[in-house]
Design an enzyme around this catalytic site. Structure first.
Site, PDB file in Angstrom:
ATOM      1  N   LYS A  67     -88.011  19.100  57.610  1.00 37.89           N
ATOM      2  CA  LYS A  67     -87.987  18.440  58.325  1.00 37.89           C
ATOM      3  C   LYS A  67     -89.529  18.620  59.019  1.00 37.89           C
ATOM      4  O   LYS A  67     -89.470  19.903  59.377  1.00 37.89           O
ATOM      5  CB  LYS A  67     -86.858  18.767  60.222  1.00 37.89           C
ATOM      6  CG  LYS A  67     -86.823  17.811  60.703  1.00 37.89           C
ATOM      7  CD  LYS A  67     -85.775  18.534  61.875  1.00 37.89           C
ATOM      8  CE  LYS A  67     -85.755  19.559  62.640  1.00 37.89           C
ATOM      9  NZ  LYS A  67     -84.961  19.854  63.836  1.00 37.89           N
ATOM     10  N   VAL A 137     -82.159  13.021  75.725  1.00 39.76           N
ATOM     11  CA  VAL A 137     -81.028  12.560  74.815  1.00 39.76           C
ATOM     12  C   VAL A 137     -80.205  13.850  74.157  1.00 39.76           C
ATOM     13  O   VAL A 137     -79.055  13.952  73.834  1.00 39.76           O
ATOM     14  CB  VAL A 137     -82.611  12.112  73.379  1.00 39.76           C
ATOM     15  CG1 VAL A 137     -80.990  12.357  72.576  1.00 39.76           C
ATOM     16  CG2 VAL A 137     -82.484  10.778  73.863  1.00 39.76           C
TER      17      VAL A 137
END
Length: 325
Positions: A67, A137
């Site tokens: 990632k 978020v």
């Protein structure tokens, strides 16, 4: 190769399944079936940002991924999320790229799931109220994960931006059918909550130990470098401290590094890594009075296992776009 957008991922990932997958990843980590080098962090000082490179491989689950994630705390002022990411999933047998996917949603899901695993082992069984400091978020998936492992009846939320708090309360109360009150201070959140979620980009403490009542469990996921923190030293000192990675926390987390530098605690204050609780090597909560703290900096194994789960479900459901490189 399969391309998976955020919309695709929202269709295939359910929090309960991600919690189970992440718990399995931590078990593999304990049994030394995971390769997870310390992430490479590139600080972009000119623009007040960080870029992180996070590879990992889970041998039993056959999950191999890397990632790339950015953290830019000022992004929300520009209408851009503070955390952005992408993930490349490879075939462990051949190295062939299998999928490239939006990583911001997976980051939020797996970070929530890790806190869900920690809450499962550390929160009181009768915990019914949740407090959220920071209504971004990440807070949404954090609450979702806690909701999956405890019978939550009410929540409290505070953000420096009251509109964000209200939007969070409106959205999440509808999603879970739970009453969510917008409150005026972090102190009010702490004093009313059995479980605390601290998900901020704060550089100075937003939670003080004097506010935290007996029996509270805290999930702290905020990170903006080793010189910043969202927890004060008293909070850390009075808590049974469990981390996702000793090495990661001691190298990266100001929440732990700063109180060590102050002489308030030392490295032995870390009671356990989460993998030790999952494997049963150490007990989680001892009694209903102790304060427990899970400090997370994020591990790449969480991304790899979640990315593989998303890929396999997308193939099964016929979701995503196939491309030739």
């Amino acid at each position: 190769m399969l391309l998976l957008t955020r919309e695709d991922l929202e269709k295939v990932l359910a929090m309960r399944e991600v919690i189970e997958a992440v718990e399995k990843a931590f078990l593999e980590l304990y049994h030394e079936k995971a390769k997870v080098p310390l992430r490479t962090i590139l600080e972009v000082e000119k623009h007040n940002g960080f870029l992180l490179y996070m590879p990992s491989y889970l041998e039993s689950s056959e999950a191999l991924a890397v990632k790339v994630v950015s953290l830019y705390p000022e992004n929300p002022k520009k209408g851009i999320p503070s955390v952005l990411a992408s993930i490349l999933l490879n075939d462990p047998e051949t190295g062939k790229p299998l999928a490239f996917m939006e990583g911001t949603y997976i980051t939020a899901m797996r970070t929530g799931a890790a806190s869900g695993v920690a809450t499962k082992y550390l929160a009181r069984k009768d915990a019914k109220t949740v407090g959220i400091i920071g209504a971004g978020v990440q807070a949404r998936t954090q609450l979702w994960a806690v909701y999956e492992v405890r019978n939550i009846e009410k929540a409290y939320v505070y953000d420096i931006n009251k509109e964000k708090s209200q939007n969070f309360a409106d959205e999440m109360s509808k999603k879970f059918g739970v009453e969510i009150d917008v409150v005026e201070s972090p102190k009010e959140v702490a004093e009313n909550s059995d479980i605390l979620i601290i998900a901020t980009t704060a550089r100075k403490p937003v939670l003080r130990g004097e506010w935290v009542k007996e029996g509270t469990h805290i999930n702290s996921i905020g990170w903006v470098g080793k010189d910043a923190r969202e927890l004060d030293s008293e909070t850390v000192k009075k808590s049974k401290l469990v981390v996702d990675s000793r090495e990661g926390v001691l190298n990266e987390s100001g929440d732990i590094i700063i109180p060590i530098k102050e002489g308030i605690i030392d490295e032995t204050h870390i009671y356990a890594e989460l993998s030790e609780l999952v494997a049963g090597a150490k007990k989680g909560r001892d009694n209903d009075r102790e304060i427990t703290l899970f400090k997370s900096v994020g591990l790449a194994i969480e991304d790899a296992i979640t990315a593989k789960l998303a890929y396999e479900k997308a193939l099964k459901l016929g979701i995503g776009t196939h491309v030739e490189l």
